[in-house]
Enzyme design. Structure first.
Site, short mmCIF file in Angstrom:
data_model
loop_
_atom_site.label_atom_id
_atom_site.label_comp_id
_atom_site.label_asym_id
_atom_site.label_seq_id
_atom_site.Cartn_x
_atom_site.Cartn_y
_atom_site.Cartn_z
N GLY A 29 -55.75 -24.70 -30.82
CA GLY A 29 -55.04 -23.56 -30.26
C GLY A 29 -53.56 -23.86 -30.06
N ALA A 30 -52.91 -23.04 -29.18
CA ALA A 30 -51.46 -23.13 -28.99
C ALA A 30 -50.78 -23.09 -30.36
CB ALA A 30 -51.08 -24.38 -28.19
N LEU A 31 -51.14 -22.08 -31.12
CA LEU A 31 -50.71 -22.03 -32.53
C LEU A 31 -49.21 -21.88 -32.65
CD1 LEU A 31 -53.48 -19.77 -34.17
CD2 LEU A 31 -53.48 -22.23 -33.69
N HIS A 32 -48.66 -22.48 -33.70
CA HIS A 32 -47.24 -22.37 -34.02
C HIS A 32 -47.10 -22.28 -35.53
CE1 HIS A 32 -47.70 -26.55 -35.05
NE2 HIS A 32 -48.01 -26.86 -33.82
N HIS A 35 -49.30 -24.42 -37.77
CA HIS A 35 -50.65 -23.91 -38.01
C HIS A 35 -50.61 -22.75 -38.99
CE1 HIS A 35 -51.15 -25.58 -33.78
NE2 HIS A 35 -52.09 -26.21 -34.45
N GLN A 152 -54.94 -38.86 -39.32
CA GLN A 152 -56.11 -37.99 -39.16
C GLN A 152 -56.53 -37.42 -40.52
OE1 GLN A 152 -56.61 -34.90 -35.93
NE2 GLN A 152 -55.93 -33.51 -37.53
N VAL A 175 -44.27 -28.83 -41.02
CA VAL A 175 -43.24 -27.80 -40.81
C VAL A 175 -42.31 -28.31 -39.72
CG1 VAL A 175 -42.79 -25.40 -40.17
CG2 VAL A 175 -44.87 -25.99 -41.45
N SER A 185 -47.79 -28.61 -30.88
CA SER A 185 -48.13 -27.85 -29.66
C SER A 185 -47.55 -28.54 -28.44
CB SER A 185 -49.65 -27.72 -29.53
OG SER A 185 -50.17 -27.09 -30.67
#
Ligand code: PAF
Length: 296
Positions: A29-32, A35, A152, A175, A185
């Site tokens: 989550g906490a998309l930017h 993502h 990862q 990015v 995030s």
């Protein structure tokens, strides 16, 4: 129209009757925009796009930011709607870990013990376990991961290979903000002053990328980090490493070929990572060929 589902049963219902390839983008989550780059790549390649939003407790250490990690599901769903995501899967902890804390987990092997793994014991075991579970739950043909988390990505690729997982793993370039800061995030934790200091990470990678040899790359990047250690607020470097892309072990000073220059550092209470892929040319008697300035 984006469907938001929380349980495995609802995920299966949301997928019923949808034919063609499925792509998944796993997130906490906490998309930017970082993502969104993954989601756009998925959208361009597949009929059905699933975005998972799950802050995975298994990959946070006892003194890490699990409790304060940003949880912004409404805004995440709005961004997914704009990006034409088909399904947002935002499960509860019990849906992902129905038996409580799992007894059986994925062991990342030696590549999981170095760099991030050395500073965050248990981290990659937690990541690979949840990625494996989310692959099982979403059953995609292709899964997109950011190169920002290069170790990862390499471990997920290796897990897919070693476990014969029927999924293609695709990496998407990092990015960056116009000034070089890699999107994360965790950037939202930074004060203005801390953000200025944090620019040393991408500046160090850019300085390294200008050099022709492994030794030159390491020392140019290190010089930038050393200067930032004296800034206010100071940068505390956890590691700077020039490693092979498939094992994350340090390459020799005379290495020629692909490598990843990776850095992790703390500013205030925030820990950031960044990296840049490099190709180091074989030594040439006429003098140094330079790497591309890929971190800016
Ligand atoms: O990169 C992340 O956000 C997480 O590690 C992932 C892959 C979603 C697993 O929790």
């Amino acid at each position: 129209m984006t469907r938001v589902v929380h349980s495995r049963a609802d995920l299966e219902a949301a997928r019923a009757g949808r034919f063609g390839d499925t792509a998944v983008v796993m997130t906490m989550g906490a998309l930017h925009e970082g993502h969104l780059a993954l989601i756009r790549a998925a959208r361009a390649s597949a009929k059905t796009v699933i975005v998972t939003v799950f802050v995975n407790p298994l990959q946070f250490g006892p003194n890490e930011d699990f409790d304060r990690y940003p949880r912004t599901l409404d805004e995440d769903v709005r961004m997914c709607e704009e990006a034409e995501v088909d399904v947002v899967f935002a499960p509860a902890v019990d849906d992902v870990y129905p038996g409580g804390t799992p007894m059986v987990t994925v062991h990342p092997g030696a590549m999981g013990d170095v760099l991030e793994g050395a500073f965050r014991p248990g981290f990659f075991g937690g990541v690979l376990t949840v990625v494996n579970k989310l692959l099982n739950l979403t059953a995609p043909d292709v899964a997109y991961f950011g190169q920002k988390d290069a170790q990862q990505l390499a471990l997920v690729r290796r897990m897919a290979l070693d476990f014969n997982l029927p999924v293609e793993i695709v990496g998407v370039p990092t990015v960056r903000e116009p000034d070089g800061l890699a999107l994360s995030s965790r950037n939202r934790y930074l004060s203005t002053e801390e953000r200025t200091t944090a620019l040393a990470l991408s500046a160090a990678l850019a300085a390294g990328a200008q050099q022709a040899t492994a030794a030159g790359i390491r020392s140019a990047a290190r010089a930038v980090l050393d200067r930032a250690a004296a800034a206010d607020p100071p940068l505390g470097t956890d590691y700077l490493a020039l490693v092979g892309p498939d094992d994350f072990l340090e390459v020799a000073d005379d290495h020629a070929g692909d490598a990843i220059l990776a850095v992790a550092a703390r500013v205030g209470g925030t820990r950031l990572i960044d990296n840049v892929p490099l190709r180091i040319a074989a030594a040439h008697p006429a003098g140094g060929e330079k790497n591309g300035d890929e971190a800016r």
